[in-house]
Write a protein that holds these residues in place. Structure first.
Motif, mmCIF file in Angstrom:
data_model
loop_
_atom_site.group_PDB
_atom_site.id
_atom_site.type_symbol
_atom_site.label_atom_id
_atom_site.label_comp_id
_atom_site.label_asym_id
_atom_site.label_seq_id
_atom_site.Cartn_x
_atom_site.Cartn_y
_atom_site.Cartn_z
ATOM 1 N N PRO A 23 -24.124 -38.414 -41.241
ATOM 2 C CA PRO A 23 -24.201 -39.867 -41.490
ATOM 3 C C PRO A 23 -23.876 -40.257 -42.927
ATOM 4 C CG PRO A 23 -26.187 -39.091 -40.390
ATOM 5 C CD PRO A 23 -25.375 -37.882 -40.720
ATOM 6 N N VAL A 24 -24.178 -39.386 -43.876
ATOM 7 C CA VAL A 24 -23.887 -39.632 -45.286
ATOM 8 C C VAL A 24 -23.076 -38.446 -45.797
ATOM 9 C CG1 VAL A 24 -24.849 -40.003 -47.583
ATOM 10 C CG2 VAL A 24 -26.024 -40.928 -45.579
ATOM 11 N N LEU A 25 -21.911 -38.748 -46.392
ATOM 12 C CA LEU A 25 -20.992 -37.699 -46.809
ATOM 13 C C LEU A 25 -21.079 -37.415 -48.301
ATOM 14 C CD1 LEU A 25 -17.854 -39.045 -44.929
ATOM 15 C CD2 LEU A 25 -19.479 -37.339 -44.131
ATOM 16 N N SER A 26 -21.040 -36.148 -48.631
ATOM 17 C CA SER A 26 -20.956 -35.720 -50.027
ATOM 18 C C SER A 26 -19.482 -35.438 -50.333
ATOM 19 C CB SER A 26 -21.776 -34.447 -50.225
ATOM 20 O OG SER A 26 -21.161 -33.375 -49.539
ATOM 21 N N PRO A 27 -19.138 -35.264 -51.596
ATOM 22 C CA PRO A 27 -17.759 -34.882 -51.913
ATOM 23 C C PRO A 27 -17.333 -33.592 -51.195
ATOM 24 C CG PRO A 27 -18.889 -35.588 -53.892
ATOM 25 C CD PRO A 27 -19.918 -35.523 -52.802
ATOM 26 N N ALA A 28 -18.251 -32.646 -51.045
ATOM 27 C CA ALA A 28 -17.931 -31.397 -50.346
ATOM 28 C C ALA A 28 -17.598 -31.653 -48.878
ATOM 29 C CB ALA A 28 -19.092 -30.413 -50.466
ATOM 30 N N ASP A 29 -18.313 -32.598 -48.243
ATOM 31 C CA ASP A 29 -18.024 -32.946 -46.843
ATOM 32 C C ASP A 29 -16.618 -33.536 -46.721
ATOM 33 O OD1 ASP A 29 -20.611 -32.236 -45.894
ATOM 34 O OD2 ASP A 29 -21.385 -34.206 -46.489
ATOM 35 N N ILE A 30 -16.283 -34.427 -47.641
ATOM 36 C CA ILE A 30 -14.961 -35.068 -47.633
ATOM 37 C C ILE A 30 -13.880 -34.031 -47.896
ATOM 38 C CG2 ILE A 30 -13.503 -36.728 -48.862
ATOM 39 C CD1 ILE A 30 -16.100 -38.412 -49.227
ATOM 40 N N GLN A 31 -14.128 -33.168 -48.843
ATOM 41 C CA GLN A 31 -13.190 -32.103 -49.193
ATOM 42 C C GLN A 31 -12.889 -31.231 -47.977
ATOM 43 O OE1 GLN A 31 -14.691 -29.649 -52.354
ATOM 44 N NE2 GLN A 31 -13.162 -28.073 -52.052
ATOM 45 N N VAL A 49 -19.095 -46.267 -52.995
ATOM 46 C CA VAL A 49 -19.706 -44.967 -53.242
ATOM 47 C C VAL A 49 -21.097 -45.199 -53.815
ATOM 48 C CG1 VAL A 49 -19.550 -42.839 -54.596
ATOM 49 C CG2 VAL A 49 -17.468 -43.888 -53.683
ATOM 50 N N ALA A 50 -22.085 -44.538 -53.250
ATOM 51 C CA ALA A 50 -23.458 -44.628 -53.759
ATOM 52 C C ALA A 50 -23.684 -43.455 -54.705
ATOM 53 C CB ALA A 50 -24.455 -44.578 -52.610
ATOM 54 N N ARG A 51 -24.289 -43.749 -55.835
ATOM 55 C CA ARG A 51 -24.581 -42.710 -56.817
ATOM 56 C C ARG A 51 -26.091 -42.539 -56.895
ATOM 57 N NH1 ARG A 51 -21.881 -40.474 -61.119
ATOM 58 N NH2 ARG A 51 -20.108 -41.835 -60.787
ATOM 59 N N VAL A 52 -26.539 -41.298 -56.775
ATOM 60 C CA VAL A 52 -27.950 -40.949 -56.918
ATOM 61 C C VAL A 52 -28.001 -39.898 -58.025
ATOM 62 C CG1 VAL A 52 -30.008 -40.027 -55.806
ATOM 63 C CG2 VAL A 52 -28.380 -41.397 -54.471
ATOM 64 N N GLY A 53 -28.408 -40.330 -59.202
ATOM 65 C CA GLY A 53 -28.331 -39.437 -60.355
ATOM 66 C C GLY A 53 -26.870 -39.130 -60.625
ATOM 67 N N VAL A 55 -21.073 -41.206 -49.665
ATOM 68 C CA VAL A 55 -20.335 -42.248 -48.960
ATOM 69 C C VAL A 55 -20.858 -42.314 -47.536
ATOM 70 C CG1 VAL A 55 -18.056 -42.942 -48.128
ATOM 71 C CG2 VAL A 55 -18.263 -41.800 -50.327
ATOM 72 N N SER A 56 -21.034 -43.514 -47.048
ATOM 73 C CA SER A 56 -21.441 -43.711 -45.657
ATOM 74 C C SER A 56 -20.335 -43.210 -44.732
ATOM 75 C CB SER A 56 -21.693 -45.200 -45.409
ATOM 76 O OG SER A 56 -21.637 -45.498 -44.046
ATOM 77 N N ARG A 57 -20.714 -42.526 -43.683
ATOM 78 C CA ARG A 57 -19.742 -42.047 -42.693
ATOM 79 C C ARG A 57 -18.937 -43.217 -42.133
ATOM 80 N NH1 ARG A 57 -22.467 -39.217 -37.869
ATOM 81 N NH2 ARG A 57 -23.293 -41.296 -37.590
ATOM 82 N N THR A 58 -19.593 -44.318 -41.844
ATOM 83 C CA THR A 58 -18.919 -45.483 -41.270
ATOM 84 C C THR A 58 -17.858 -46.019 -42.222
ATOM 85 O OG1 THR A 58 -20.934 -46.046 -40.076
ATOM 86 C CG2 THR A 58 -19.285 -47.785 -40.308
ATOM 87 N N VAL A 59 -18.209 -46.152 -43.499
ATOM 88 C CA VAL A 59 -17.264 -46.650 -44.499
ATOM 89 C C VAL A 59 -16.081 -45.692 -44.636
ATOM 90 C CG1 VAL A 59 -16.991 -47.113 -46.982
ATOM 91 C CG2 VAL A 59 -18.990 -47.973 -45.752
ATOM 92 N N PHE A 60 -16.357 -44.403 -44.661
ATOM 93 C CA PHE A 60 -15.304 -43.400 -44.789
ATOM 94 C C PHE A 60 -14.359 -43.448 -43.590
ATOM 95 C CE2 PHE A 60 -13.714 -39.065 -44.045
ATOM 96 C CZ PHE A 60 -12.980 -38.891 -45.205
#
Length: 70
Positions: free
Chosen positions: A10-18, A39-43, A48-53
Motif C-alpha cells: 500500500p505504501v511504496l519505498s524507493p526500493a519498491d519502486i526500483q 512524496v511523503a517524507r518521514v525523517g 509514495v502511495s500505491r494509488t498515486v504511483f
C-alpha cells in the motif's frame, strides 16, 4: 484492485519502486525528486502511495493536471 496493484504494498519505498520498474537506486530517487507525484517524507525516508504511483504509471495523473489547468 488491479493485478498491478496486488503486486505492490500500500505504501511504496524507493526500493519498491526500483524493483518494480527495474531501475537503479539513483534513478528511483531521481524519480521521487522530480515532483511527478506526491512524496511523503518521514525523517530521511521517502514514501509514495500505491494509488498515486499507479495513477502516475498509467498516465492518469497527467489527465488530472491538464483538467486543473483548464
Amino acid at each position: 484492485m488491479t493485478r498491478t496493484e496486488k503486486l505492490l504494498p500500500p505504501v511504496l519505498s524507493p526500493a519498491d519502486i526500483q524493483k518494480f520498474l527495474g531501475i537503479g537506486e539513483n534513478k528511483a530517487y531521481e524519480l521521487l525528486a522530480s515532483s511527478q507525484f506526491h512524496v511523503a517524507r518521514v525523517g530521511r525516508r521517502l514514501f509514495v502511495s500505491r494509488t498515486v504511483f499507479i495513477e502516475w504509471l498509467e498516465g492518469k495523473s497527467e489527465a488530472k493536471e491538464v483538467n486543473r489547468r483548464k
